[in-house]
Design an enzyme around this catalytic site. Structure first.
Site: not given
Ligand SMILES: CC(=O)CC(=O)SCCNC(=O)CCNC(=O)[C@H](O)C(C)(C)COP(=O)(O)OP(=O)(O)OC[C@H]1O[C@@H](n2cnc3c(N)ncnc32)[C@H](O)[C@@H]1OP(=O)(O)O
Ligand SMILES: NC(=O)C1=CN([C@@H]2O[C@H](COP(=O)(O)OP(=O)(O)OC[C@H]3O[C@@H](n4cnc5c(N)ncnc54)[C@H](OP(=O)(O)O)[C@@H]3O)[C@@H](O)[C@H]2O)C=CC1
Length: 292
Positions: A120, A141, A153, A191
């Protein structure tokens, strides 16, 4: 690098299972790896559950679901990734964990293969430098949840070559995703903007400006966000949110990125959000209930 046909995914968590899901649907052979058989099992259950959800919503057919599952194999050791054309690492957002994975992976992976990280926020240039192939290392990403979010990304390290960039772009296009290209600076584009907003929402809670429900309602109804910032933090994972803020704070050396002490406290308590059933909300009952 010829066309990418065989994909390795390291980490079967939220993101690893989502990437395996969309790649298998696109017809690629996928090898999913994690450190424990239990994680692999739960990763496959997540994939199957989300594919089934998409069949129920008529997004894909039942045939597409069963065909996709045939494309996914499991490997509890990195040896299973040896002949992959591209390996995407999706382990936890900790640089030392990622560096160790890349060190071990380079020892088994064919020389022409590309290595990517789904990180991320962490420097692609720095991660690449710990491999035997900085030219064939790139940031790919995906956004969460991978099956629903259109964006990926692409982040080139200073050494990433054009062939690698083009191969990654073609791969992402084949998965039906759209690309935004980010320069390799802390937390890239999404992010860099999103996490300070989430951190600010946590400060709003920490300082008592509003409670959990008011803060999330305010942004859902007042700014048409699909999820409130605290709900989204729980969805991303509070450990991942904290890691991203730490990377921003250290990488840009600006106090405005300091992580909120309340976020630190939740992570220290192991309340990581949905994935541990408790974060800003408690998910153990019929509907989420604020924990504060
Ligand atoms: C952190 C990083 O590195 C980068 C990032 O990812 S930043 C985060 C980017 N993501 C966002 O901002 C997500 C914002 N949320 C949304 O866009 C919407 O809430 C959503 C698309 C996630 C779900 O929208 P929705 O209208 O509720 O869709 P819907 O199909 O009804 O999904 C409902 C549920 O299923 C999940 N979902 C649906 N289809 C899914 C799929 N194929 N895979 C995973 N989850 C799914 C939703 O998250 C939601 O979860 P719960 O059931 O536990 O409540
Ligand atoms: N969560 C998000 O919304 C997003 C996350 N990311 C990035 O993606 C990556 C994963 O995030 P996310 O999936 O949420 O994390 P999770 O915590 O859901 O999953 C991480 C996974 O990695 C496993 N793991 C830890 N150490 C090792 C290893 N040495 N070898 C193989 N597997 C390992 C963990 O296993 P265990 O639990 O047993 O340790 C777990 O299954 C991070 O870099 C995060 O920043 C990018 C976009 C969105």
């Amino acid at each position: 690098m010829a066309k990418i046909n065989k994909l390795g995914v390291i980490g079967a968590g939220q993101m690893g299972s989502g990437i395996a899901h969309v790649a298998a649907l696109a017809g690629l052979d996928v090898v999913l790896n994690d450190v424990t058989a239990d994680r692999l099992k739960s990763g496959m259950a997540t994939i199957n559950g989300n594919l089934t959800r998409q069949v129920a919503k008529k997004v894909i057919s039942e045939d597409a679901r069963s065909e996709a599952l045939k494309h996914i194999s499991l490997a509890d050791s990195l040896d299973g990734l040896a002949d992959c054309d591209l390996v995407i690492e999706t382990a936890i957002e900790k640089e030392d964990v990622k560096r160790k994975i890349f060190h071990d992976l380079c020892a088994v992976l064919k020389p022409e293969a590309i290595i990517a990280s789904n990180t991320s926020s962490i420097s692609i240039t720095r991660l690449a430098a710990c491999t035997d192939r900085p030219e064939r290392f790139i940031g790919i990403h995906f956004m969460n949840p991978v099956p629903l979010m259109e964006l990926v990304e692409l982040i080139r390290g200073i050494a990433t070559d054009d062939t690698t960039f083009e191969a990654a772009k073609e791969f992402v296009g084949r998965l039906g995703k759209l690309v935004a290209v980010s320069e390799d600076f802390p937390a890239f584009i999404v992010n860099r903007i999103l996490l300070p907003m989430i951190n600010e929402a946590i400060y709003t809670l920490y300082e008592g400006v509003g409670n959990v429900e008011a803060i999330d309602a305010a942004m859902k109804l007042g700014a048409h966000h699909p999820m409130g910032p605290l709900e989204l933090a729980d969805f991303i994972g509070l450990d991942t949110c904290l890691s991203i803020m730490q990377v921003l704070h250290e990488g840009l050396a600006d106090s405005k990125y300091r992580p909120c002490p309340l976020l630190v406290k939740y992570v220290e308590a192991g309340w990581l959000g949905r994935k541990t059933q408790r974060g800003f909300y408690d998910y153990r009952g019929p509907k989420p209930v604020p924990t504060r």
